[in-house]
Enzyme design. Structure first.
Site, PDB file in Angstrom:
ATOM      1  N   GLU A 161       0.794  -1.240   0.000  1.00  0.00           N
ATOM      2  CA  GLU A 161       0.000   0.000   0.000  1.00  0.00           C
ATOM      3  C   GLU A 161       0.825   1.289   0.000  1.00  0.00           C
ATOM      4  OE1 GLU A 161      -2.717  -0.304   3.313  1.00  0.00           O
ATOM      5  OE2 GLU A 161      -3.709  -2.057   2.486  1.00  0.00           O
ATOM      6  N   ASN A 213       2.035  -5.165  -3.218  1.00  0.00           N
ATOM      7  CA  ASN A 213       0.633  -5.450  -2.878  1.00  0.00           C
ATOM      8  C   ASN A 213      -0.113  -4.159  -2.566  1.00  0.00           C
ATOM      9  OD1 ASN A 213      -1.343  -7.581  -2.184  1.00  0.00           O
ATOM     10  ND2 ASN A 213      -1.161  -6.825  -0.078  1.00  0.00           N
ATOM     11  N   HIS A 249     -10.398  -5.761  -1.658  1.00  0.00           N
ATOM     12  CA  HIS A 249     -11.383  -5.546  -0.592  1.00  0.00           C
ATOM     13  C   HIS A 249     -12.498  -4.724  -1.239  1.00  0.00           C
ATOM     14  CE1 HIS A 249      -8.898  -7.116   2.581  1.00  0.00           C
ATOM     15  NE2 HIS A 249      -7.890  -6.355   2.193  1.00  0.00           N
ATOM     16  N   GLU A 277      -6.328 -10.495  -1.129  1.00  0.00           N
ATOM     17  CA  GLU A 277      -7.038 -10.276   0.148  1.00  0.00           C
ATOM     18  C   GLU A 277      -8.552 -10.172  -0.063  1.00  0.00           C
ATOM     19  OE1 GLU A 277      -5.345  -7.066   2.460  1.00  0.00           O
ATOM     20  OE2 GLU A 277      -3.297  -7.616   1.917  1.00  0.00           O
ATOM     21  N   ASP A 279     -12.368  -9.947  -0.150  1.00  0.00           N
ATOM     22  CA  ASP A 279     -13.602 -10.043   0.638  1.00  0.00           C
ATOM     23  C   ASP A 279     -14.610  -9.082   0.029  1.00  0.00           C
ATOM     24  OD1 ASP A 279     -12.574  -7.591   1.742  1.00  0.00           O
ATOM     25  OD2 ASP A 279     -11.995  -8.563   3.617  1.00  0.00           O
TER      26      ASP A 279
END
Ligand code: XIL
Length: 367
Positions: A161, A213, A249, A277, A279
């Site tokens: 990030e 990432n 996300h 990741e 979701d």
């Protein structure tokens, strides 16, 4: 041959026959009743973020993980605040629990992460020193952790990030003082800290695959442009980067065109692409009275399906590092805690039962 012996042989043969028939029946009925799993259905590794607490003390958690997944990412155990809580004092116990479990059960272990602007211990946040002192703590952290996990961790999110959402610039100073949106790494080490993080990690563990990432690729725009130019620039310079992590996300209203075009553009870099990741929030508006209706469940399932299908369609097989969900049960999702709202973002419900989202994901892996 005495009659008794003859009878005995006949009886034994008869039992053998029965046994063989029984086996045949069992094997055919077990073939028929084999239940599909994510890992058996996916033509690439299926991963989840996991906690040491989950694998060590939760029977249901362990059961789902062992049945459905073959790759795991450290949820928090390998972050800076856990692994180096004081300068030069390293704590590997929580991460070791993960790598031991991974080795015992033949999981691929993905390390997360070396360098991030969050999850930093107080000593780093208050560190006073010149550029070379900062460089030294940065290098020492990466090298020491990479060497400890050498041979046990297949791949790392080296930098997490680093890019701002609003303008695609590297995070530097906080947008508003104290809001935590900046990065002390960029502030103290200059813009090329990312390249050096990869070099240090590679020197320490030349066999590990190394990833950049981040989140928000599906928004397109400056953040995606900037991420692509960052990783292609690193690759061109011969910096040892193997792949890019698309955290994903997302929420129930995510723009599917944005997801598809981001996956295509990431694949076009030639790097490995990890949905790292995943979701899907169903309550992005933080409605305190929300009910997880069957309409919402179906919509969430369709989006899970879309992601798996689009990943298979857009990323060439050789570049698929896999799909990783951020935990797998709603009981363990970071979203309700972090954003302080009700939510049900994952494929398994809070009782570790399969949700429609699970079946959507499975369909997306096989259709
Ligand atoms: C989350 C963890 O799951 C939580 O336990 C923690 O409180 C906050 O961080 N992006 C990342 C992950 O890269 O490291 C974050 O993990 C979720 C967002």
């Amino acid at each position: 041959m005495p009659a008794r012996l003859k009878n005995y042989i006949c009886f034994a043969l008869f039992c053998g026959l029965l046994l063989a028939e029984g086996c045949k029946k069992n094997s055919s009925s077990s073939t028929q009743s084999v239940v599909a799993t994510l890992k058996a259905s996916a033509p690439f590794p299926m991963g989840s973020a996991v906690t040491s607490n989950g694998i060590l003390s939760n029977y249901y958690y362990q059961g789902v993980l062992l049945t459905e997944y073959n790759s795991m990412t450290a949820d928090y155990e390998m972050k800076f605040d856990i692994t180096e809580p004081q300068q030069d004092v390293f704590n590997y116990a929580p991460g070791d629990a993960l790598v031991n479990f991974a080795a015992q059960h033949h999981f691929r272990m993905h390390g997360h992460n070396f360098i991030w602007h969050q999850a930093l211990p107080p000593w780093v946040l208050t560190f006073q020193g010149d550029t070379s002192a900062w460089e030294s703590l940065f290098k020492t952290h990466i090298e020491t952790e990479a060497i400890h996990y050498k041979g046990k961790v297949a791949s790392w999110d080296v930098v997490n990030e680093a890019i701002r959402d609003d303008n695609g610039q590297l995070r530097n100073r906080d947008a508003t003082p104290g809001d935590g949106s900046g990065s002390i790494w960029r502030q103290h080490l200059g813009p090329d800290y990312i390249a050096r993080a990869f070099v240090y990690a590679h020197e320490a563990d030349p066999n590990a695959l190394l990833f950049y990432n981040d989140y928000g690729q599906e928004w397109g725009g400056v953040k995606l442009d900037s991420m692509i130019s960052l990783v292609t620039g690193l690759k061109k310079r011969g910096i040892p980067i193997s792949g890019i992590g698309m955290q994903m996300h997302i929420d129930i209203n995510a723009d599917t065109t944005g997801i598809a075009s981001a996956l295509k553009r990431l694949a076009a870099t030639g790097l490995l692409v990890h949905v790292s990741e995943l979701d899907i929030s169903v309550n992005p508006g933080a409605d305190p009275n929300i009910v997880f209706t069957s309409a919402l469940q179906v919509k969430q399932a369709a989006l899970y399906q879309f992601i798996a299908e689009t990943y298979r369609a857009s990323v060439p097989a050789a570049q698929r590092y896999g799909i990783t969900t951020w935990e797998f049960s709603d009981a363990d999702s970071w979203i309700p805690v972090f954003f302080n709202r009700k939510d049900w973002p994952l494929p398994f419900d809070a009782a570790y039962k399969k949700k429609p989202a699970y079946y959507g994901l499975l369909r997306g892996l096989t259709n």
